[in-house]
Design a protein around this motif. Sequence first.
Motif, PDB file in Angstrom:
ATOM      1  N   LEU A 189       0.809  -1.224   0.000  1.00  0.00           N
ATOM      2  CA  LEU A 189       0.000   0.000   0.000  1.00  0.00           C
ATOM      3  C   LEU A 189       0.843   1.275   0.000  1.00  0.00           C
ATOM      4  O   LEU A 189       0.425   2.293   0.520  1.00  0.00           O
ATOM      5  CB  LEU A 189      -0.957   0.004   1.210  1.00  0.00           C
ATOM      6  CG  LEU A 189      -1.968  -1.139   1.245  1.00  0.00           C
ATOM      7  CD1 LEU A 189      -2.584  -1.265   2.642  1.00  0.00           C
ATOM      8  CD2 LEU A 189      -3.053  -0.966   0.205  1.00  0.00           C
ATOM      9  N   ASN A 190       2.004   1.217  -0.623  1.00  0.00           N
ATOM     10  CA  ASN A 190       2.896   2.390  -0.682  1.00  0.00           C
ATOM     11  C   ASN A 190       2.554   3.207  -1.939  1.00  0.00           C
ATOM     12  O   ASN A 190       3.382   3.428  -2.797  1.00  0.00           O
ATOM     13  CB  ASN A 190       4.342   1.891  -0.718  1.00  0.00           C
ATOM     14  CG  ASN A 190       5.380   2.989  -0.705  1.00  0.00           C
ATOM     15  OD1 ASN A 190       6.541   2.744  -0.985  1.00  0.00           O
ATOM     16  ND2 ASN A 190       4.990   4.223  -0.386  1.00  0.00           N
ATOM     17  N   ASN A 191       1.312   3.657  -2.000  1.00  0.00           N
ATOM     18  CA  ASN A 191       0.819   4.249  -3.246  1.00  0.00           C
ATOM     19  C   ASN A 191       1.064   5.743  -3.375  1.00  0.00           C
ATOM     20  O   ASN A 191       0.624   6.372  -4.334  1.00  0.00           O
ATOM     21  CB  ASN A 191      -0.675   3.953  -3.408  1.00  0.00           C
ATOM     22  CG  ASN A 191      -0.957   2.486  -3.233  1.00  0.00           C
ATOM     23  OD1 ASN A 191      -1.341   2.044  -2.150  1.00  0.00           O
ATOM     24  ND2 ASN A 191      -0.718   1.710  -4.251  1.00  0.00           N
ATOM     25  N   GLN A 192       1.694   6.333  -2.395  1.00  0.00           N
ATOM     26  CA  GLN A 192       2.046   7.753  -2.495  1.00  0.00           C
ATOM     27  C   GLN A 192       3.339   7.968  -1.741  1.00  0.00           C
ATOM     28  O   GLN A 192       3.690   7.206  -0.833  1.00  0.00           O
ATOM     29  CB  GLN A 192       0.933   8.622  -1.903  1.00  0.00           C
ATOM     30  CG  GLN A 192       0.718   8.437  -0.406  1.00  0.00           C
ATOM     31  CD  GLN A 192      -0.468   9.205   0.121  1.00  0.00           C
ATOM     32  OE1 GLN A 192      -1.591   8.992  -0.318  1.00  0.00           O
ATOM     33  NE2 GLN A 192      -0.225  10.116   1.061  1.00  0.00           N
ATOM     34  N   GLU A 193       4.061   9.011  -2.125  1.00  0.00           N
ATOM     35  CA  GLU A 193       5.303   9.347  -1.438  1.00  0.00           C
ATOM     36  C   GLU A 193       5.070  10.433  -0.384  1.00  0.00           C
ATOM     37  O   GLU A 193       5.813  10.501   0.603  1.00  0.00           O
ATOM     38  CB  GLU A 193       6.351   9.803  -2.448  1.00  0.00           C
ATOM     39  CG  GLU A 193       6.866   8.665  -3.315  1.00  0.00           C
ATOM     40  CD  GLU A 193       7.568   7.585  -2.504  1.00  0.00           C
ATOM     41  OE1 GLU A 193       8.672   7.827  -2.009  1.00  0.00           O
ATOM     42  OE2 GLU A 193       6.996   6.480  -2.350  1.00  0.00           O
ATOM     43  N   THR A 194       4.070  11.252  -0.584  1.00  0.00           N
ATOM     44  CA  THR A 194       3.781  12.281   0.409  1.00  0.00           C
ATOM     45  C   THR A 194       3.474  11.603   1.748  1.00  0.00           C
ATOM     46  O   THR A 194       2.632  10.698   1.802  1.00  0.00           O
ATOM     47  CB  THR A 194       2.562  13.126  -0.047  1.00  0.00           C
ATOM     48  OG1 THR A 194       2.866  13.642  -1.332  1.00  0.00           O
ATOM     49  CG2 THR A 194       2.264  14.261   0.913  1.00  0.00           C
ATOM     50  N   ASP A 195       4.196  12.023   2.793  1.00  0.00           N
ATOM     51  CA  ASP A 195       4.024  11.449   4.136  1.00  0.00           C
ATOM     52  C   ASP A 195       4.265   9.939   4.175  1.00  0.00           C
ATOM     53  O   ASP A 195       3.649   9.215   4.951  1.00  0.00           O
ATOM     54  CB  ASP A 195       2.615  11.744   4.685  1.00  0.00           C
ATOM     55  CG  ASP A 195       2.380  13.228   4.849  1.00  0.00           C
ATOM     56  OD1 ASP A 195       3.356  13.951   5.112  1.00  0.00           O
ATOM     57  OD2 ASP A 195       1.223  13.663   4.699  1.00  0.00           O
ATOM     58  N   ARG A 196       5.156   9.481   3.316  1.00  0.00           N
ATOM     59  CA  ARG A 196       5.301   8.033   3.186  1.00  0.00           C
ATOM     60  C   ARG A 196       5.739   7.326   4.461  1.00  0.00           C
ATOM     61  O   ARG A 196       5.479   6.150   4.654  1.00  0.00           O
ATOM     62  CB  ARG A 196       6.277   7.686   2.060  1.00  0.00           C
ATOM     63  CG  ARG A 196       7.729   8.107   2.304  1.00  0.00           C
ATOM     64  CD  ARG A 196       8.636   7.584   1.200  1.00  0.00           C
ATOM     65  NE  ARG A 196       9.999   8.081   1.365  1.00  0.00           N
ATOM     66  CZ  ARG A 196      11.044   7.582   0.732  1.00  0.00           C
ATOM     67  NH1 ARG A 196      10.907   6.581  -0.090  1.00  0.00           N
ATOM     68  NH2 ARG A 196      12.250   8.081   0.925  1.00  0.00           N
ATOM     69  N   MET A 197       6.474   8.075   5.341  1.00  0.00           N
ATOM     70  CA  MET A 197       6.996   7.408   6.535  1.00  0.00           C
ATOM     71  C   MET A 197       5.919   7.158   7.592  1.00  0.00           C
ATOM     72  O   MET A 197       6.136   6.384   8.520  1.00  0.00           O
ATOM     73  CB  MET A 197       8.105   8.243   7.186  1.00  0.00           C
ATOM     74  CG  MET A 197       9.230   8.672   6.277  1.00  0.00           C
ATOM     75  SD  MET A 197      10.169   7.307   5.567  1.00  0.00           S
ATOM     76  CE  MET A 197      11.159   6.805   6.939  1.00  0.00           C
ATOM     77  N   SER A 198       4.793   7.849   7.456  1.00  0.00           N
ATOM     78  CA  SER A 198       3.835   7.776   8.567  1.00  0.00           C
ATOM     79  C   SER A 198       2.392   7.538   8.148  1.00  0.00           C
ATOM     80  O   SER A 198       1.587   7.085   8.946  1.00  0.00           O
ATOM     81  CB  SER A 198       3.897   9.091   9.357  1.00  0.00           C
ATOM     82  OG  SER A 198       3.638  10.160   8.460  1.00  0.00           O
ATOM     83  N   ILE A 199       2.063   7.813   6.917  1.00  0.00           N
ATOM     84  CA  ILE A 199       0.645   7.802   6.530  1.00  0.00           C
ATOM     85  C   ILE A 199       0.007   6.417   6.775  1.00  0.00           C
ATOM     86  O   ILE A 199       0.625   5.390   6.524  1.00  0.00           O
ATOM     87  CB  ILE A 199       0.491   8.219   5.037  1.00  0.00           C
ATOM     88  CG1 ILE A 199      -0.952   8.536   4.683  1.00  0.00           C
ATOM     89  CG2 ILE A 199       1.046   7.174   4.093  1.00  0.00           C
ATOM     90  CD1 ILE A 199      -1.363   9.916   5.049  1.00  0.00           C
ATOM     91  N   ASN A 200      -1.206   6.429   7.312  1.00  0.00           N
ATOM     92  CA  ASN A 200      -1.914   5.161   7.513  1.00  0.00           C
ATOM     93  C   ASN A 200      -2.958   4.992   6.418  1.00  0.00           C
ATOM     94  O   ASN A 200      -3.733   5.902   6.136  1.00  0.00           O
ATOM     95  CB  ASN A 200      -2.602   5.149   8.878  1.00  0.00           C
ATOM     96  CG  ASN A 200      -3.309   3.822   9.122  1.00  0.00           C
ATOM     97  OD1 ASN A 200      -2.697   2.765   9.038  1.00  0.00           O
ATOM     98  ND2 ASN A 200      -4.606   3.876   9.394  1.00  0.00           N
ATOM     99  N   ILE A 201      -2.955   3.809   5.819  1.00  0.00           N
ATOM    100  CA  ILE A 201      -3.846   3.570   4.679  1.00  0.00           C
ATOM    101  C   ILE A 201      -5.107   2.864   5.155  1.00  0.00           C
ATOM    102  O   ILE A 201      -5.048   1.773   5.729  1.00  0.00           O
ATOM    103  CB  ILE A 201      -3.161   2.672   3.615  1.00  0.00           C
ATOM    104  CG1 ILE A 201      -1.717   3.087   3.368  1.00  0.00           C
ATOM    105  CG2 ILE A 201      -3.990   2.617   2.341  1.00  0.00           C
ATOM    106  CD1 ILE A 201      -1.489   4.447   2.803  1.00  0.00           C
ATOM    107  N   ASN A 202      -6.244   3.488   4.888  1.00  0.00           N
ATOM    108  CA  ASN A 202      -7.527   2.855   5.185  1.00  0.00           C
ATOM    109  C   ASN A 202      -8.094   2.336   3.873  1.00  0.00           C
ATOM    110  O   ASN A 202      -8.412   3.117   2.974  1.00  0.00           O
ATOM    111  CB  ASN A 202      -8.491   3.877   5.795  1.00  0.00           C
ATOM    112  CG  ASN A 202      -7.962   4.397   7.122  1.00  0.00           C
ATOM    113  OD1 ASN A 202      -8.213   3.809   8.165  1.00  0.00           O
ATOM    114  ND2 ASN A 202      -7.203   5.486   7.086  1.00  0.00           N
ATOM    115  N   VAL A 203      -8.187   1.033   3.787  1.00  0.00           N
ATOM    116  CA  VAL A 203      -8.617   0.427   2.520  1.00  0.00           C
ATOM    117  C   VAL A 203      -9.545  -0.735   2.850  1.00  0.00           C
ATOM    118  O   VAL A 203      -9.351  -1.424   3.853  1.00  0.00           O
ATOM    119  CB  VAL A 203      -7.377  -0.049   1.722  1.00  0.00           C
ATOM    120  CG1 VAL A 203      -6.556  -1.067   2.484  1.00  0.00           C
ATOM    121  CG2 VAL A 203      -7.744  -0.597   0.360  1.00  0.00           C
TER     122      VAL A 203
END
Length: 618
Positions: A189-203
């Motif tokens: 789920l590494n679909n974006q680089e913005t905030d890549r170190m912390s973003i939580n993906i809700n899917v």
Amino acid sequence: MRRLLLLFITATTTLHVAAQAQVPTYLNPKAPIEERVKDALNRMTLHEKVKILHAQSKFTSAGVPRLGIHQLNMSDGPHGVREEIEWNSWNAAHWTNDSCVAFPSLTCLAATWNRSLAATYGNAVSEEFAYRGKDIMLGPGTTIARMPLNGRSFEYMGEDPYLAGEMAVPYIKSVQANGVACCLKHFALNNQETDRMSININVSERALREIYLPAFEKCVKEAGLWTIMGSYNRWLNIHCCHNDSLLNGILKREWGFDGAVISDWGGTHDTWQSATGGLDIEMGTGTDGKTSDKSLGYDTYYMANPLETLVREGKISMDIINDKAARVLRTIFRTAMNPNKAIGSLCSETHYEACQKIGEEGIVLLRNNGGLLPLDARKYNRILVVGDNAVRNMSEGGGSSELKTRHDISPLDGLRAIYGDKIEFARGYYAGRALYAKAEKLDPDSLQKLHDEAIKKAKESDLIIFIGGLNKNGYEDCENTDRKSYNLSYGQNELINDLAKIQKNMIVVTFGGNAFATPWINNVKALLHCWYLGSTSGQTLAAVLSGDVNPSGKLPVTFAKEQQDYPCFKYGEEGYPGKDGQVHYKEGIYVGYRWFDTKGVKPQFPFGFGLSYTTFKY
Ligand code: BGC
């Protein structure tokens, strides 16, 4: 005499057998790998087991010197073997023998839709890795292109899970057949680089299973993948590098992955979670991936002394450590201590040939109005080439996949080689140097001069080939940042329109790992999208423009008319880039063409689109 000879033979055979008997199983290349692993594990101390679970330099993890068990040498990946860097920093080591072939970007490979070319790619690139003494290639990537601004899409294989998986499997099989492990990126789920170190993906579970995981699953099950890289982002609010549900639950238990999970560089955050969350090798801790270089204490890594302490205190079981160590040993025996590991070669002729062939099949002809292409050079005397990408080294920049190449044929050189003196060049715009996570400030007056010069020369030309698109600068096709806009940067839209007003015979050639807006499309006669073509860029482009090669590439991503047409932008910042650290994939399974097809949104160029020079009647 005969008796003496017999005696001699018996004696040497006995000696030989005795010598063989002394070779411990783990060192016996003929012994089955599982027996080697078991034997090695039995001989290792707790400290030695923990030692192989983390980095000992920027790109190696330790072996067991006491037992003669080799370390693992890793390198990026996936388009060629990266320049050697210093043991303990991101600085170049300045070797003089580490220049390589840059192969086309993985999106270009995906655009060939040709599985056997994927195998050719894997074989050629891994020969370069083997020759450079590498055991693990950090790549390829099968992250799905959810969002057209993603800074790393060029390292992945498009928006469709089936295509991405089908292309990755033969690539991985051929790499691993050479005794080099692939480390598939970036799980998950590494679909974006913005905030890549912390973003939580809700899917949703359905989108996860139908869109984001299948390509990874296929690589594990069908290619027998040896290593995989955890991604920086979080899922279920836990970082993916040590996410129990993802790594133990899905990857290891459900899919039966028997290899090693390697953290992304700086993607590990906690000892307990790493121990129990499925991570096997911790890499790059102490840096944020690229931008800071502290002096590193490898013993203080989460999976180093702190882990050993937890085991000694009885808080982490020996079974967990044995399982991790077994996975690392398995990787070592499959690669560094694989008796059949290829010797490989660097910059061989067949590698350049492979590079060119993949590029030729990956270039996509998006428009050819009035049959301007293939270019009949007899018709034109003054061909003006305009654009920064005509002369830019597109293997530089982009982040970890940056390459130091031995030879590079730029698009301009490639065209000059076949059209000779007919070619005139004007840069037209300048993108600045390929800087990481920032953009160079450019002087507006100099830029205006470049623009004016191109316009002036356009008036004297009878054909224009504009060569632009994206590049590997920060905020373009480069890790750690996404593009800021769906439009091409550096005033290219305006420049293309201005040139098209002067010269109707205008061909646009674009490079770039992703889709972009083409508001000028009706003003130009032809558009050819090249992704990135690697070391032979110029030759490959010239072969297709001139008609030596008939273009056959098909888009692995949808080109929308406008940014807002993509589903991820429909839901405000919650959909992208996220709000309060949370991004929500509200479009569910409607990613890429699934959205455009079912919601009736007309794209500029649909997924799978690509023309050729042949005309068909049906
Ligand atoms: C990237 C990885 C890469 C690693 C080592 C990280 O910043 O995300 O893809 O393999 O660095 O260079």
